[in-house]
Design a protein around this motif. Structure first.
Motif: not given
Length: 163
Positions: A105-117
């Motif tokens: 949608g309107d956030n298309s193009g954004l790719v984020l990665a998360e790591i829980e620690l």
């Protein structure tokens, strides 16, 4: 007491694709404030209500409860003005789990990665597909993106990482 300790990064390469399991997520926000959020999330035929409260940029209290799917669908339709959709790919790497979110949608193009620690200072190996860390940049939280879509950011805003 629930605690979430995570770090967030921009994803700048496609090396993560084809790894792990990918699932579609829909989530909506009932409360979006700097110190707290309340969201409902649907993944497949399961749903959760989640409450978060900020401790630091990296840590927050998190309480998550399963809710009936029909209730969650109603909450999304009736109670959530702010919504996002994304694919989440869970990748196991070096004994840790990375979650890569590809937005639509309107956030298309954004790719984020998360790591829980387990702790804010826990060391970890960075995959080569990671870009800048945005953990301390509140613009990259799901709650913020739901109300301030990435598509509306200027090139200067996208290039500027708050620290």
């Amino acid at each position: 007491m629930g605690m979430e300790i995570e770090r967030r990064f921009l994803v700048t390469a496609d090396g993560w694709r084809g790894q792990g399991e990918t699932r579609r997520l829909r989530q909506g926000f009932m409360c979006v404030e700097p110190e707290r959020t309340v969201r409902v999330r649907v993944i497949g035929d399961q749903a959760w209500l989640t409450l978060k409260s900020k401790i630091s940029f990296v840590s927050r209290y998190e309480f998550e409860y399963p809710v009936p799917l029909a209730d969650a669908e109603t909450m999304l339709d009736v109670m959530c003005a702010l919504k996002i959709e994304k694919n989440r790919t869970r990748i196991e790497r070096d004994g840790r789990v990375w979650e890569v979110d590809e937005f639509f949608g309107d956030n298309s193009g954004l790719v984020l990665a998360e790591i829980e620690l387990p702790d804010e200072d826990t060391p970890f190996d960075r995959p080569d597909w990671l870009g800048a860390e945005v953990t301390r940049d509140p613009r990259y939280t799901n709650a913020h993106l739901a109300g301030h879509a990435y598509a509306g950011w200027s090139a200067e805003e996208r290039a500027r990482i708050l620290d």
